[in-house]
Motif scaffolding. Structure first.
Motif, short mmCIF file in Angstrom:
data_model
loop_
_atom_site.label_atom_id
_atom_site.label_comp_id
_atom_site.label_asym_id
_atom_site.label_seq_id
_atom_site.Cartn_x
_atom_site.Cartn_y
_atom_site.Cartn_z
N TYR A 235 -2.78 -0.48 -10.71
CA TYR A 235 -1.46 -1.67 -10.35
C TYR A 235 -1.71 -2.88 -11.15
O TYR A 235 -1.97 -3.82 -10.22
CB TYR A 235 -0.99 -1.68 -8.88
N PRO A 236 -1.67 -3.06 -12.45
CA PRO A 236 -1.80 -4.24 -12.96
C PRO A 236 -1.23 -5.44 -12.63
O PRO A 236 -1.55 -6.73 -12.63
CB PRO A 236 -1.79 -4.11 -14.36
N GLU A 237 0.05 -5.32 -12.08
CA GLU A 237 0.90 -6.19 -11.56
C GLU A 237 0.48 -6.77 -10.21
O GLU A 237 0.61 -7.86 -9.83
CB GLU A 237 2.40 -5.74 -11.16
N LEU A 238 -0.61 -6.26 -9.69
CA LEU A 238 -1.46 -6.89 -8.38
C LEU A 238 -2.21 -8.07 -8.99
O LEU A 238 -2.24 -8.83 -8.49
CB LEU A 238 -2.19 -5.83 -7.45
N CYS A 239 -2.93 -7.46 -10.09
CA CYS A 239 -4.20 -8.46 -10.64
C CYS A 239 -3.03 -9.78 -11.13
O CYS A 239 -3.62 -10.82 -10.98
CB CYS A 239 -4.47 -7.68 -11.78
N GLU A 240 -2.04 -9.34 -11.80
CA GLU A 240 -1.27 -10.33 -12.26
C GLU A 240 -0.71 -11.37 -11.10
O GLU A 240 -0.97 -12.73 -11.37
CB GLU A 240 -0.04 -9.85 -13.12
N MET A 241 -0.06 -10.88 -10.38
CA MET A 241 0.32 -11.68 -9.12
C MET A 241 -0.77 -12.53 -8.34
O MET A 241 -0.41 -13.86 -8.26
CB MET A 241 0.90 -10.83 -7.82
N GLN A 242 -1.98 -11.89 -8.34
CA GLN A 242 -2.93 -12.98 -7.70
C GLN A 242 -3.46 -13.99 -8.63
O GLN A 242 -3.50 -15.28 -8.23
CB GLN A 242 -4.30 -11.74 -7.17
N VAL B 278 12.30 1.86 5.17
CA VAL B 278 11.79 3.28 4.59
C VAL B 278 11.58 4.19 5.89
O VAL B 278 10.93 3.91 6.82
CB VAL B 278 10.64 3.17 3.70
N PRO B 279 11.97 5.36 6.01
CA PRO B 279 11.93 6.36 6.79
C PRO B 279 10.43 6.63 7.33
O PRO B 279 9.51 6.68 6.30
CB PRO B 279 12.50 7.62 6.15
N VAL B 280 10.09 6.68 8.51
CA VAL B 280 8.95 6.79 9.09
C VAL B 280 8.00 8.29 8.22
O VAL B 280 7.01 8.05 7.77
CB VAL B 280 8.78 7.26 10.47
N ALA B 281 8.98 9.10 8.10
CA ALA B 281 8.41 10.51 7.57
C ALA B 281 7.82 10.12 6.02
O ALA B 281 6.83 10.72 5.85
CB ALA B 281 9.50 11.36 7.58
N LYS B 282 8.47 9.16 5.25
CA LYS B 282 8.36 9.12 3.95
C LYS B 282 6.74 8.14 3.97
O LYS B 282 6.05 8.53 3.20
CB LYS B 282 9.34 8.05 3.39
N ILE B 283 6.87 7.17 5.19
CA ILE B 283 5.60 6.46 5.06
C ILE B 283 4.40 7.27 5.42
O ILE B 283 3.39 7.14 4.92
CB ILE B 283 5.75 5.24 6.08
N ALA B 284 4.69 8.17 6.33
CA ALA B 284 3.71 9.10 6.80
C ALA B 284 3.23 9.87 5.84
O ALA B 284 1.82 10.03 5.83
CB ALA B 284 4.15 9.96 8.00
N ALA B 285 3.97 10.51 4.95
CA ALA B 285 3.81 11.35 3.94
C ALA B 285 2.85 10.42 2.78
O ALA B 285 1.80 11.04 2.36
CB ALA B 285 4.92 11.95 3.23
N ILE C 17 0.92 -1.28 0.10
CA ILE C 17 0.02 0.13 0.17
C ILE C 17 0.87 1.33 0.05
O ILE C 17 0.53 2.24 -0.82
CB ILE C 17 -1.01 -0.16 1.31
N VAL C 18 1.96 1.38 0.79
CA VAL C 18 2.82 2.41 0.65
C VAL C 18 3.86 2.57 -0.08
O VAL C 18 4.45 3.45 -0.15
CB VAL C 18 3.37 2.79 2.22
N ALA C 19 4.28 1.42 -0.91
CA ALA C 19 4.99 1.32 -1.96
C ALA C 19 4.72 2.70 -3.10
O ALA C 19 3.82 3.04 -3.48
CB ALA C 19 5.19 0.23 -2.86
N GLU C 20 5.95 3.40 -3.18
CA GLU C 20 5.92 4.49 -4.20
C GLU C 20 6.00 4.17 -5.64
O GLU C 20 5.52 5.34 -6.29
CB GLU C 20 6.85 5.50 -3.62
N ASP C 21 6.75 3.23 -5.96
CA ASP C 21 7.04 3.10 -7.40
C ASP C 21 6.89 1.49 -7.67
O ASP C 21 6.58 0.71 -6.81
CB ASP C 21 8.32 3.67 -7.53
N LYS C 22 7.15 1.26 -8.72
CA LYS C 22 6.91 -0.10 -9.35
C LYS C 22 7.58 -1.21 -8.79
O LYS C 22 7.33 -2.17 -8.28
CB LYS C 22 6.85 0.05 -10.95
#
Ligand code: PEP
Ligand code: MG
Length: 915
Positions: free
Chosen positions: A715-722, A685-692, A621-626
């Motif tokens: 995020y099509p990769e989510l559908c593909e993984m499942q 990952v720094p807390v501040a980044k997660i919080a942001a 959920i908190v991931a910022e990039d692919k």
């Protein structure tokens, strides 16, 4: 024009009786059954019944319908002629009782007035004609008391207690222990005192005109239909659609005529255990209300033959014979009222007996098998299995599945508050306000009994919820997180108990001025939503040990055998499948043991509740990039695959519908400082980044937010993984000889394009996996949830891609009504009390509104794809009324949480038999 008939005569032989048992709706239960008994020439004191239609008119217009009063007069005349007496006559008076009685028995209404027709003159005539002075004055004092209390009480505040204090004073004055010790003269004195009590409060003398007495009593019965008590009773018990109450005017028989007279109540079978043994109580020299009023202790009817006088032996024999006859006639155990007047038995009432769930199931099984479930001895065979199952309700079966609060202790317990009955059964434990704390305590002491008390619950509370005996929340409706999770486990849960105030800091719970602390004991009845103070005793269920744990000793228990018999009948009659909503191999196995025929919904996001898994989904959920997302998905894939393998194994040979992840962000995102710190530690990952990131993800309406298929589109990769995890698991299991039937489901769809987008990814991935694994036997289907009104409206287009529909009626209800599933608890009670809604639509499907969307989508979908499989997987799949609607609508299956599978099977069978 012929006048409408409002009054029906009964008694004095079958040919003089105008009604019968089938006329409940207009004669009420009591009136219809009195007529039915009279038709069978049973000894019923004659009388007449004023119909519920007259009551409906009176409620609407404040006056009697035209012709009713004339019909009352005519029938009274008939009764007087046939009895050879006249109402309130100075020489030979007819006395009557006036009794309410709707089509459904309702304790909230006016009950009974006895001895109507007595006045200062007719009491003397009554004494003269019966040669019984004591009975005469006894009847008169009772009449003044009852008329004052039940007829005049609601408008003047006069109460039985106002008379009772005078009775107590008089008994004291004459040294009488019981009311039967008072002499005729003393009772006469009491009548004088009672009339003064009456006049003081009512500000009018006690009415002397018998017909005025009668009309006042009729008005009081009609008026009691809309009393606050009656309205509340109807609301709680969901009694709707009735016209009103009937009024029964019955000629009196007297149980207070001395030692050869008496009165009592009896059951043809034991209403608490269900044993086929008549039981009941009676009092000698007494009138009706004495038995229930507890003034004297009644004796068991088994004592009757030991009274000494042989009239009691005969009365006992006659009573048992009539009770047997009634049970056979009604094909159901009865609860009767009787009076013996100078040795002769009269039947005053019969009705289907009230009972516990256990007794109901035992009656159904024994009446249809003709065998005692405990010792196998022969019993009367009264009904066919298809009739027997119709006498049961889902909550009867439910009572066999869960530990329940000891009914006797529950009656006496202190009620703290009420909430929504979200997860059934009993939960008794010590208050703990923090789920993690609950988990810790149970980790240290597995015998600890706890109740998790929270404003609401979230996925990270799941460990503590599992460890606890029950869950109690102040907010949330029937489909809130706590409710859905608890029901899945068969755990006791009460949500939306909004009268409670929790102070997490002070660790207190305040309700109704009472303050409870962490560690205090409370008891929950999750089947009624009632919260009690203290530690109430519970009773365990042999059905769960026999079914879920497969314990052989439990399977010999009579309760298990009854459950099994009812379940076998249900399977024989039902026409649609019953699947389950299960998210783990364990829940799948439990549901299958309860008879589930596949999985209708596996909520993949729920698979992350266990252990530390929640962190993997939070990382995603908190991931910022692919790249960050793919790294998180790599961790998720093996977890999912192994769970799917377990589920396919548990459901060998059956369909398994797995839904792509659908996590409402407010439930899953790490929102607290502690959660963000923990996630930071885990993924570096720094807390501040997660919080942001979390701040950026914040949604005003998360239930309408970035969830369901919307995630797969971003995020099509989510559908593909499942898709990969599901099909890899299917291939692996197929190789091991398991017969797999994966059905991949796309959630929260509103347009065909959404399904097309996801289905393309799923099919591409699945075909690649199957090819790579060489798993020729694995065939899969791709379908969709129908849970957004637009999906129902465009179901014809959606069915071009979707191979099956599953109605997510939780969201469909939420979005059709526009009520938030999470917040409905704050206003629902007002909607119910003001009759804006008849029932909670999240509990029982709104067939007129939401139901139309279901019907339309089925029709449109099958118009495009005639073989389209349709099911329901919202919480309504376990609600009997909703299941019946699904059968009618032509769904192929209903799907519900494991512990509701037996209830859904029964409801599906009842729907099939009712056709
Ligand atoms: C539904 O909406 O009915 C459903 C089954 O999905 P969920 O409860 O997970 O939103
Ligand atoms: Mg949904």
């Amino acid at each position: 024009m012929a006048q409408k008939k409002y009054v029906y005569f009964y008694g004095c032989g079958s040919k003089n009786t105008e009604g019968n048992a089938s006329m409940r709706a207009i004669l009420g239960g009591k009136g219809a059954n009195l007529a039915e008994m009279a038709k069978a020439d049973l000894p019923v004191p004659p009388g007449f019944t004023i119909s519920t239609e007259a009551c409906a008119y009176f409620s609407a217009h404040g006056e009697y319908p035209a012709g009713m009063l004339d019909q009352v007069k005519k029938n009274l005349k008939l009764l007087e002629t046939r009895q050879g007496k006249k109402l309130g006559d100075a020489k030979n008076p007819l006395l009557v009782s006036v009794r309410s009685g709707a089509a459904v028995s309702m304790p909230g209404m006016m009950d009974t007035v006895l001895n109507l027709g007595l006045n200062d003159k007719s009491v003397l005539g009554f004494i003269e004609s019966t040669k019984n002075e004591r009975t005469g004055w006894d009847c008169y004092r009772r009449f003044i008391d009852m008329f004052g209390d039940v007829v005049m009480g609601p408008t003047t505040g006069l109460k039985h207690e106002d008379f009772e204090v005078e009775m107590t004073a008089l008994k004291k004055k004459y040294g009488a222990k019981q009311d039967t010790d008072l002499t005729a003269d003393q009772l006469k004195e009491l009548c004088g005192i009672y009339k003064k009590v009456y006049a003081k409060k009512v500000k009018k003398p006690f009415p002397q005109d018998p017909f005025d007495q009668l009309t006042a009593a009729i008005n009081a019965v009609f008026g009691s239909w809309n009393s606050e008590r009656a309205q509340i009773y109807r609301q709680i018990n969901k009694v709707t659609g009735l016209l009103g109450t009937a009024v029964n005017v019955c000629s009196m028989v007297f149980g207070n005529m001395g030692e050869t007279s008496g009165t009592g109540v009896a059951f043809t079978r034991d209403g608490s255990t269900g044993e086929d043994k008549p039981m009941g109580e009676y009092l000698i020299n007494a009138q009706g209300e004495d038995v229930v009023a507890g003034i004297r202790t009644p004796k068991s009817i088994d004592e009757m033959p030991n009274e000494g006088d042989k009239i009691w032996t005969k009365a006992h024999k006659d009573l048992l014979a009539i009770m047997k006859k009634l049970e056979k006639h009604y094909k159901y155990p009865q609860d009767v009222e009787f009076t013996v007047q100078e040795g002769k038995l009269y039947m005053l009432q019969t009705r289907n007996a009230k009972r516990t769930g256990l007794a109901g199931v035992r009656w159904a099984v024994e009446m249809a098998t003709g065998k005692d479930v405990v010792d196998g001895s022969p019993r009367p065979k009264l009904v066919k299995p298809e009739e027997a199952i119709q006498t049961l309700t889902g909550s009867d079966l439910e009572q066999l599945l869960f530990p329940i609060l000891d009914p006797v202790a529950e009656k006496k317990a202190e009620v703290l508050t009420k909430g929504l009955p979200a997860g059934p059964g009993a939960g008794v434990g010590q208050i703990v306000f923090d789920a993690a704390e609950a988990q810790r305590i149970v980790g240290e002491n597995k015998d600890a009994k706890l109740i998790v008390v929270r404003h609401e619950t979230s996925p990270e509370d799941v460990g503590g919820m599992w460890a606890a005996q029950g869950i109690l929340t102040t907010t949330g409706g029937m489909t809130s997180h706590a409710a859905v999770v608890a029901r899945g486990w068969g755990k006791c849960c009460i949500t939306g108990a909004s009268a409670m105030a929790i102070d997490y800091k002070a660790q207190t719970l305040t309700v109704g001025g009472k303050v409870l602390k962490a560690g205090d004991w409370i008891s929950l009845n999750g089947s009624t939503g009632t919260v009690y103070a203290g530690q109430l005793p519970t009773e365990a269920s042999p059905v769960v040990s026999g079914v879920v744990q497969g314990k052989k000793s439990a399977q010999k228990h009579p309760i298990y055998k009854m459950y099994k018999q009812v379940s076998d009948w249900a399977d024989k009659f039902k026409k649609i499948d019953v699947r389950t909503n299960a998210d783990s191999p364990k829940d799948a196995a439990t549901a299958r043991a309860f008879g589930a025929q596949g999985i209708g919904l596996c909520r993949t996001e729920h698979m992350f509740f266990e252990g530390d898994r929640i962190w993997a989904i939070r990382e995603f959920i908190v991931a910022e990039d692919k790249a960050a997302r793919e790294s998180a998905l790599k961790k998720l894939l093996p977890l999912q695959r192994s769970d799917f393998e377990g589920i396919f194994k548990a459901m060998n040979g059956l369909g398994v519908t797995i839904r792509l992840i659908d996590p409402p962000l407010h439930e899953f995102a790490p929102t607290t400082d502690e959660q963000q710190a923990e996630l930071s530690k885990r993924i570096g990952v720094p807390v501040a980044k997660i919080a942001a990131r979390v701040k950026k993800l914040h949604e005003a309406n998360p239930m309408l937010g970035h969830r369901g298929c919307r995630l797969s589109i971003t995020y099509p990769e989510l559908c593909e993984m499942q898709a990969r995890a599901i099909i890899e698991a299917a291939c692996n299991m197929s190789k091991k000889g398991i017969d797999v039937h994966p059905e991949i489901m796309v959630p929260l769809v509103g347009t065909k394009a959404e399904v097309d987008f996801c289905a393309a990814i799923i099919r591409k991935t699945a075909d690649e996996v199957i090819k790579a694994k060489g798993a020729k036997k694995v065939a899969y289907k791709v379908g969709t949830m129908i849970e957004i009104p637009r999906a129902a409206l465009t179901a014809d287009a959606i069915a071009e891609t979707a191979e099956f529909f599953s109605f997510g009626t939780n969201d469909l209800t939420q979005m059709t009504f526009g009520y938030s599933r999470d917040d409905v608890g704050s206003f629902l009670p007002d909607y119910l009390s003001n009759k804006i809604l008849p029932v909670d639509p999240f509990q029982s499907l709104d067939t007129t509104g939401v139901g139309q969307l279901v019907e339309m989508a089925v029709k449109k979908g099958r118009g495009t794809r005639p073989t389209l499989k349709c099911g329901i997987c919202g919480e309504h799949g376990g609600d009997p009324a909703s299941v019946k609607f699904c059968c009618k609508t032509g769904l192929n299956y209903v799907s519900c949480s494991p512990y509701r599978v037996p209830i859904a099977r029964l409801a599906a069978a009842q729907a099939a038999v009712a056709k």
